[in-house]
Scaffold this motif. Structure first.
Motif, PDB file in Angstrom:
ATOM      1  N   GLY A 500      -1.194 -12.312   6.112  1.00  0.00           N
ATOM      2  CA  GLY A 500      -0.021 -11.648   5.473  1.00  0.00           C
ATOM      3  C   GLY A 500      -0.234 -10.269   4.749  1.00  0.00           C
ATOM      4  O   GLY A 500       0.981  -9.777   4.510  1.00  0.00           O
ATOM      5  N   VAL A 501      -1.240  -9.913   4.496  1.00  0.00           N
ATOM      6  CA  VAL A 501      -1.371  -8.409   4.024  1.00  0.00           C
ATOM      7  C   VAL A 501      -1.831  -7.578   4.990  1.00  0.00           C
ATOM      8  O   VAL A 501      -2.786  -7.730   5.484  1.00  0.00           O
ATOM      9  CB  VAL A 501      -2.389  -8.687   2.645  1.00  0.00           C
ATOM     10  CG1 VAL A 501      -2.646  -7.357   2.336  1.00  0.00           C
ATOM     11  CG2 VAL A 501      -1.926  -9.537   1.705  1.00  0.00           C
ATOM     12  N   GLU A 502      -0.689  -6.706   5.416  1.00  0.00           N
ATOM     13  CA  GLU A 502      -1.130  -5.743   6.349  1.00  0.00           C
ATOM     14  C   GLU A 502      -1.946  -4.569   5.891  1.00  0.00           C
ATOM     15  O   GLU A 502      -2.817  -4.019   6.575  1.00  0.00           O
ATOM     16  CB  GLU A 502       0.128  -5.470   6.987  1.00  0.00           C
ATOM     17  CG  GLU A 502       0.846  -6.494   7.735  1.00  0.00           C
ATOM     18  CD  GLU A 502       2.266  -6.031   8.166  1.00  0.00           C
ATOM     19  OE1 GLU A 502       2.413  -4.916   8.307  1.00  0.00           O
ATOM     20  OE2 GLU A 502       3.037  -7.005   8.654  1.00  0.00           O
ATOM     21  N   LEU A 503      -1.852  -4.201   4.787  1.00  0.00           N
ATOM     22  CA  LEU A 503      -2.496  -2.969   4.155  1.00  0.00           C
ATOM     23  C   LEU A 503      -2.346  -2.957   2.537  1.00  0.00           C
ATOM     24  O   LEU A 503      -1.367  -3.413   1.967  1.00  0.00           O
ATOM     25  CB  LEU A 503      -1.833  -1.717   4.531  1.00  0.00           C
ATOM     26  CG  LEU A 503      -2.720  -0.559   4.802  1.00  0.00           C
ATOM     27  CD1 LEU A 503      -4.180  -0.760   5.494  1.00  0.00           C
ATOM     28  CD2 LEU A 503      -2.006   0.763   5.275  1.00  0.00           C
ATOM     29  N   ALA A 504      -3.379  -2.471   1.792  1.00  0.00           N
ATOM     30  CA  ALA A 504      -3.451  -2.507   0.431  1.00  0.00           C
ATOM     31  C   ALA A 504      -3.926  -0.971   0.223  1.00  0.00           C
ATOM     32  O   ALA A 504      -4.872  -0.717   0.433  1.00  0.00           O
ATOM     33  CB  ALA A 504      -4.578  -3.520  -0.131  1.00  0.00           C
ATOM     34  N   SER A 505      -3.336  -0.708  -1.256  1.00  0.00           N
ATOM     35  CA  SER A 505      -3.706   0.944  -1.749  1.00  0.00           C
ATOM     36  C   SER A 505      -3.603   0.832  -3.225  1.00  0.00           C
ATOM     37  O   SER A 505      -2.842  -0.068  -3.667  1.00  0.00           O
ATOM     38  CB  SER A 505      -2.681   1.601  -1.108  1.00  0.00           C
ATOM     39  OG  SER A 505      -2.778   2.902  -1.727  1.00  0.00           O
ATOM     40  N   LEU A 506      -4.645   1.538  -3.749  1.00  0.00           N
ATOM     41  CA  LEU A 506      -4.491   1.737  -5.096  1.00  0.00           C
ATOM     42  C   LEU A 506      -3.900   3.301  -5.384  1.00  0.00           C
ATOM     43  O   LEU A 506      -4.150   3.986  -4.913  1.00  0.00           O
ATOM     44  CB  LEU A 506      -5.906   1.947  -5.679  1.00  0.00           C
ATOM     45  CG  LEU A 506      -6.721   0.352  -5.690  1.00  0.00           C
ATOM     46  CD1 LEU A 506      -8.103   0.330  -5.948  1.00  0.00           C
ATOM     47  CD2 LEU A 506      -6.008  -0.469  -6.769  1.00  0.00           C
ATOM     48  N   SER A 507      -3.124   3.330  -6.428  1.00  0.00           N
ATOM     49  CA  SER A 507      -2.307   4.779  -6.891  1.00  0.00           C
ATOM     50  C   SER A 507      -1.928   4.639  -8.364  1.00  0.00           C
ATOM     51  O   SER A 507      -1.911   3.444  -8.992  1.00  0.00           O
ATOM     52  CB  SER A 507      -1.343   4.845  -6.066  1.00  0.00           C
ATOM     53  OG  SER A 507      -0.308   3.908  -6.192  1.00  0.00           O
ATOM     54  N   SER A 508      -1.653   5.897  -8.728  1.00  0.00           N
ATOM     55  CA  SER A 508      -1.020   5.883 -10.215  1.00  0.00           C
ATOM     56  C   SER A 508       0.437   5.170 -10.043  1.00  0.00           C
ATOM     57  O   SER A 508       0.884   4.280 -10.887  1.00  0.00           O
ATOM     58  CB  SER A 508      -0.855   7.240 -10.498  1.00  0.00           C
ATOM     59  OG  SER A 508      -0.180   8.063  -9.801  1.00  0.00           O
ATOM     60  N   THR A 509       1.220   5.813  -9.097  1.00  0.00           N
ATOM     61  CA  THR A 509       2.583   5.211  -9.037  1.00  0.00           C
ATOM     62  C   THR A 509       2.767   5.038  -7.411  1.00  0.00           C
ATOM     63  O   THR A 509       2.220   5.415  -6.596  1.00  0.00           O
ATOM     64  CB  THR A 509       3.399   6.061  -9.731  1.00  0.00           C
ATOM     65  OG1 THR A 509       3.492   7.293  -9.035  1.00  0.00           O
ATOM     66  CG2 THR A 509       3.255   6.162 -11.139  1.00  0.00           C
ATOM     67  N   PRO A 510       3.844   4.284  -7.050  1.00  0.00           N
ATOM     68  CA  PRO A 510       4.454   4.171  -5.883  1.00  0.00           C
ATOM     69  C   PRO A 510       5.151   5.840  -5.653  1.00  0.00           C
ATOM     70  O   PRO A 510       5.349   6.501  -6.544  1.00  0.00           O
ATOM     71  CB  PRO A 510       5.672   3.399  -5.848  1.00  0.00           C
ATOM     72  CG  PRO A 510       5.878   2.990  -7.092  1.00  0.00           C
ATOM     73  CD  PRO A 510       4.645   3.252  -7.919  1.00  0.00           C
ATOM     74  N   PRO A 511       5.505   5.945  -4.269  1.00  0.00           N
ATOM     75  CA  PRO A 511       6.014   7.392  -3.874  1.00  0.00           C
ATOM     76  C   PRO A 511       7.209   7.929  -5.022  1.00  0.00           C
ATOM     77  O   PRO A 511       7.116   8.984  -5.313  1.00  0.00           O
ATOM     78  CB  PRO A 511       6.244   7.260  -2.493  1.00  0.00           C
ATOM     79  CG  PRO A 511       5.600   6.150  -1.908  1.00  0.00           C
ATOM     80  CD  PRO A 511       5.446   5.364  -2.899  1.00  0.00           C
ATOM     81  N   SER A 512       8.110   6.880  -5.074  1.00  0.00           N
ATOM     82  CA  SER A 512       9.241   7.272  -6.018  1.00  0.00           C
ATOM     83  C   SER A 512       9.305   6.255  -7.115  1.00  0.00           C
ATOM     84  O   SER A 512       9.263   5.080  -7.209  1.00  0.00           O
ATOM     85  CB  SER A 512      10.563   6.937  -5.187  1.00  0.00           C
ATOM     86  OG  SER A 512      11.515   7.495  -5.895  1.00  0.00           O
ATOM     87  N   SER A 513       8.983   7.038  -8.326  1.00  0.00           N
ATOM     88  CA  SER A 513       8.994   6.224  -9.706  1.00  0.00           C
ATOM     89  C   SER A 513       9.579   6.988 -10.845  1.00  0.00           C
ATOM     90  O   SER A 513       9.880   8.096 -10.605  1.00  0.00           O
ATOM     91  CB  SER A 513       7.465   6.131  -9.694  1.00  0.00           C
ATOM     92  OG  SER A 513       7.143   5.683 -11.080  1.00  0.00           O
ATOM     93  N   GLY A 514       9.698   6.095 -11.858  1.00  0.00           N
ATOM     94  CA  GLY A 514      10.379   6.748 -13.038  1.00  0.00           C
ATOM     95  C   GLY A 514       9.304   7.462 -13.781  1.00  0.00           C
ATOM     96  O   GLY A 514       9.507   8.019 -14.908  1.00  0.00           O
ATOM     97  N   SER A 515       8.043   7.081 -13.549  1.00  0.00           N
ATOM     98  CA  SER A 515       6.796   7.626 -14.282  1.00  0.00           C
ATOM     99  C   SER A 515       6.271   8.843 -13.588  1.00  0.00           C
ATOM    100  O   SER A 515       5.800   8.676 -12.368  1.00  0.00           O
ATOM    101  CB  SER A 515       5.824   6.664 -14.458  1.00  0.00           C
ATOM    102  OG  SER A 515       4.704   7.208 -15.120  1.00  0.00           O
ATOM    103  N   VAL A 516       6.450   9.836 -14.012  1.00  0.00           N
ATOM    104  CA  VAL A 516       6.121  11.063 -13.258  1.00  0.00           C
ATOM    105  C   VAL A 516       4.826  12.002 -13.839  1.00  0.00           C
ATOM    106  O   VAL A 516       5.229  12.245 -15.043  1.00  0.00           O
ATOM    107  CB  VAL A 516       7.318  12.018 -12.842  1.00  0.00           C
ATOM    108  CG1 VAL A 516       6.906  13.200 -12.060  1.00  0.00           C
ATOM    109  CG2 VAL A 516       8.213  11.260 -12.058  1.00  0.00           C
ATOM    110  N   SER A 517       3.919  12.400 -13.472  1.00  0.00           N
ATOM    111  CA  SER A 517       3.132  13.265 -14.057  1.00  0.00           C
ATOM    112  C   SER A 517       3.223  14.439 -13.486  1.00  0.00           C
ATOM    113  O   SER A 517       3.733  14.797 -12.270  1.00  0.00           O
ATOM    114  CB  SER A 517       1.543  12.810 -13.620  1.00  0.00           C
ATOM    115  OG  SER A 517       1.153  11.689 -14.209  1.00  0.00           O
ATOM    116  N   GLY A 518       3.052  15.591 -14.302  1.00  0.00           N
ATOM    117  CA  GLY A 518       3.341  17.252 -13.978  1.00  0.00           C
ATOM    118  C   GLY A 518       2.323  18.146 -14.511  1.00  0.00           C
ATOM    119  O   GLY A 518       1.760  17.630 -15.448  1.00  0.00           O
TER     120      GLY A 518
END
Length: 803
Positions: A500-518
């Protein structure tokens, strides 16, 4: 005489059951809505007004140049407070807060498994002089000493009871992240009208050295600086010296024109340029709009009362004639009719209070607020009740009272009061036009708001958002040379092979997020003055495939713990004036102390809400910053997948509490405020339309009463029922169209101002106005049609005998 007036009033109200019911219903609805809006506006206007020194409290906020004009943030460098304290003696106190939204709190147990709590409200690292600036009563312990030393904590009364089951918990231990903190004080719970919603405060000295390591070059939006001015000092004196302060600490390397401003405490909740710790602001324009809607709803209810009362007035002409013949003065008649109006208004107010109490039980859950009718302590509430009752009684009753009491006795007794003799018919039509100006304005506004919300939901964001589950990674890890040694990597590999899991990924945030690094970056060979701003996302090698980001040049990132290259978006090319995506492949970028080549370019995707434009974005590997495990799952196997993932996650992080969220829900949270507002506006608009239809019903009743004989004559002369209904309806269509002509340009202008807050938005087209007019005409024709049809099908013999 008073007794006679009261008897007469109640008899008349009982005799005209239909009119009384409509009047009471209209007023009750109007008052209920206005009362709810009053409570809401009062609550939103009261944020942090309770602080003793509110007029001397300011927040230091940051401004700098961005890629799309000025960039605003409430955060400041963590080294600023000490510098500010030294350079500006006008400040009596300077304090710093470093907030962490969402926190895992552990309560150690001597002989048992530790208790774990997920605190959505988070924790704040604060300095002891916080309590010298802000009013927060300490119940047990010393506020000004409680956060002096490392690893100390002050908690609220409700948390003390929640964690330990009692109030006095001085000396007990709470654990946040990997550190334990000793409780030194118990404070009262924060009120719900504050932008400083702290329930667990930890001593800032614990993290001060680590926090200040990045110096003046690092700003985080959740690190705020507050000052208390000395008595007699003015913020303008400090503001005028800010440029010299910036020059002193930034020197000539301030290429982004970083500067600071003082924001009054009373501006925090109303300025949406800067966030607060509640992540919610209420612009004053919104409060004004809500207040106007509340006033309009009461006014429309009063208009109905006027129309219905004057429409039925002819039936009371004989009563007026007899009373005047027996010696009643006009003043006495006005008093009698105003008494009837006041009785209806009081009944409507009592019903409105009950209806409001019932509505608040649902509304508070919907708005996540605690609005209440506090009769014992809320003086403003009593002022509202008494004021609205008085004003509504006068507005609703004064004009009808003057009209009815003004009938000439001779004409009244001869039943010669008609359309020409009864004043105010033009005024009544004008009032109905005004009602439909309000109704159609609200309809257009609601359609625009709902259309904008649908646009948000349907717009392509540039990445896959369906069937993606986000699972937090609670423990930061350091990169290792041995690939299999990472807990989070091991977890990713274990869950990626689950059915049932097609793919897994690690990241800081999803593509669209309220938490943004700049950050700011330069290409190799460019000077510091050429630095440009970019958002940064830390991702692994599976991220691009899982979120279906479109690669248009080069390749994706390798699945590494540390970066060997950068992946960029199209907007970065545009900002750097590079037309061909292939031209940037291999060029080196300097950022975060790294100089690495660009290995690929992806199509633009939205990294924040649709209020903001797409920014240049740089993606790279960095295991240290991964905080999210993203899973693309088969919806048919979702529940089994979550159960299996939970088991493996808890094995990896036994001290933490498992949680997850769907990506589409995460994105929907961006627009919760607009969604709630659109629902509320839809409800209030529906009520305004309903009240407006009561007004139309009143005018139709008046016309039917005036034209009974005319209709009878027309029917005798061969007029059909259809032609009579059309004759009636034409009059009202004219009124509605006139209202639309006034409402449409006003709504177009105001709603365009609202849409200007969004970078991506709908266009207010002709179809929106067509729908609004169509809705109004349909509802109005149905309302008027009932009364018209009833008059048209009346036996002409009865109509010609009508007195």
């Amino acid at each position: 005489m008073l007794r006679n007036y009261l008897k007469t009033a109640f008899r008349n109200l009982a005799r005209q059951k239909g009119t009384t019911l409509i009047n009471v219903s209209g007023l009750t609805l109007g008052i209920t809505c206005s009362l709810i809006l009053f409570l809401l506006v009062k609550h939103l206007s009261s944020f942090d007004n309770y602080h003793t020194n509110k007029d001397r409290i300011y927040r230091v906020v940051s401004n700098s140049d961005g890629n799309n004009g000025k960039s605003y943030t409430p955060g400041v460098p963590s080294v600023l407070p000490d510098a500010f304290r030294n350079d500006f003696p006008e400040a009596e106190e300077v304090t710093f807060t470093s907030y962490r939204s969402g926190a895992m709190i552990t309560i150690p147990q001597r002989n048992d498994v530790p208790k774990k709590y997920n605190e959505e409200a988070g924790v704040v690292f604060a300095q002891p002089n916080f309590f010298k600036i802000f009013d927060r009563k300490m119940l047990i312990g010393n506020a000004t000493k409680g956060l002096d030393d490392p690893n100390e904590a002050i908690i609220s009364l409700s948390l003390a009871k929640k964690y330990f089951g009692r109030e006095d918990v001085i000396g007990e231990i709470v654990k946040y992240d990997t550190m334990e903190y000793k409780i030194t004080g118990i404070m009262e719970d924060h009120p719900n009208n504050t932008d400083l919603p702290f329930s667990l405060m930890l001593s800032y000295i614990t993290i001060k050295k680590a926090s200040e390591a990045n110096g003046w070059g690092s700003i985080w939006s959740d690190e705020h600086c507050y000052i208390l001015l000395k008595e007699g000092e003015h913020a303008s004196a400090i503001q005028s010296r800010i440029p010299a302060f910036v020059q002193k600490y930034y020197g000539d390397d301030n290429f982004s024109h970083q500067t600071f401003e003082l924001q009054p405490l009373q501006d925090l909740h109303f300025n949406n340029q800067y966030e607060t710790y509640t992540y919610s602001t209420s612009p004053k324009e919104t409060l004004v709009a809500l207040s106007i809607i509340a006033a309009f709803l009461i006014v429309t209810a009063c208009i109905n009362f006027i129309n219905l009362t004057t429409a039925e007035a002819i039936k009371r002409s004989k009563e007026v004639g007899i009373r005047k013949s027996l010696g009643s003065t006009r003043a006495q008649l006005i008093a009698q009719f105003l008494g009837e109006t006041t009785a209806i208004t009081v009944v409507a107010m009592l019903l409105a209070l009950g209806l409001t109490q019932i509505t608040l039980s649902f509304l508070n859950t919907f708005l996540e607020l605690q609005l209440a009718l506090n009769f014992s302590s809320d003086g403003l509430l009593w002022a509202f009740i008494i004021g609205v009752t008085s004003v509504v009684a006068l507005l609703s009753g004064l004009y009808p009272a003057f009209v009815i009491s003004g009938y000439r006795p001779a004409l009244a007794l001869k039943n010669q009061i008609g359309n020409k003799n009864s004043s105010g018919y033009s005024l009544r039509r004008g009032l109905v036009v005004f009602q439909f100006v309000i109704s159609q304005f609200l309809i257009i506004g609601t359609i625009v708001l709902v259309s904008q919300m649908n646009y948000f939901k349907k717009k392509e964001l540039g990445f896959r958002k369906d069937a993606v589950v986000l699972v937090p990674i609670p423990v930061v890890e350091k990169p290792t040379f041995k690939k299999g040694a990472s807990k989070m990597r091991t977890l990713r590999e274990e869950v990626s092979v689950l059915p049932g899991v097609e793919l897994a990924s690690l990241s800081s945030t999803p593509p669209s997020s309220g938490s943004v690094s700049g950050t700011r970056f330069t290409f190799e060979g460019e000077e510091q003055k050429d630095r440009k701003r970019a958002q940064v996302k830390l991702i692994d090698g599976n991220y691009i495939n899982l979120y279906d980001l479109k690669l248009i040049a080069g390749s994706g990132l390798e699945d590494l713990d540390t970066a060997r290259g950068f992946l960029v978006n199209e907007q970065l090319l545009k900002t750097s004036q590079i037309e061909n995506p292939q031209d940037i492949i291999g060029r080196k970028i300097r950022m975060w102390g790294k100089t690495l080549p660009v290995v690929g370019v992806v199509k633009n995707f939205h990294t924040v809400s649709l209020r903001s434009p797409i920014e240049p974005t740089i993606m790279l590997n960095d295991l240290e910053e991964y905080e999210t495990l993203s899973l693309k799952v088969n919806p048919a196997q979702f529940q089994n997948v979550i159960n299996e993932v939970k088991t493996k996650w808890e094995a990896a992080y036994p001290e933490h509490i498992f949680d997850y969220q769907f990506l589409d829900e995460h994105i929907r949270e961006f627009y919760e405020g607009e969604e709630r507002m659109s629902i509320m506006l839809t409800v209030f608009t529906s009520i305004a339309i309903f009240i407006g239809c009561l007004g139309l019903f009143g005018l139709a009743t008046f016309m039917a009463n005036q034209k009974t004989k005319e209709i009878g004559i027309r029917k005798v002369m061969g007029a059909s029922v259809e032609s009579i209904v059309v004759l009636f309806s034409k009059e009202f269509v004219k009124l509605i169209v006139l209202g639309f002509v006034i409402a449409a340009p006003l709504a177009w202008y105001i709603m365009n101002q609202y849409l200007n807050d969004f970078e991506y938005k709908i266009t207010i087209g002709v179809e929106i106005f067509g729908i609004a007019l169509g809705i109004t005409l349909s509802i109005a024709v149905l309302t008027v049609g009932y009364k018209s049809l009833k008059a048209a099908i009346l036996n002409p013999v009865k109509a010609l005998r009508y007195e």
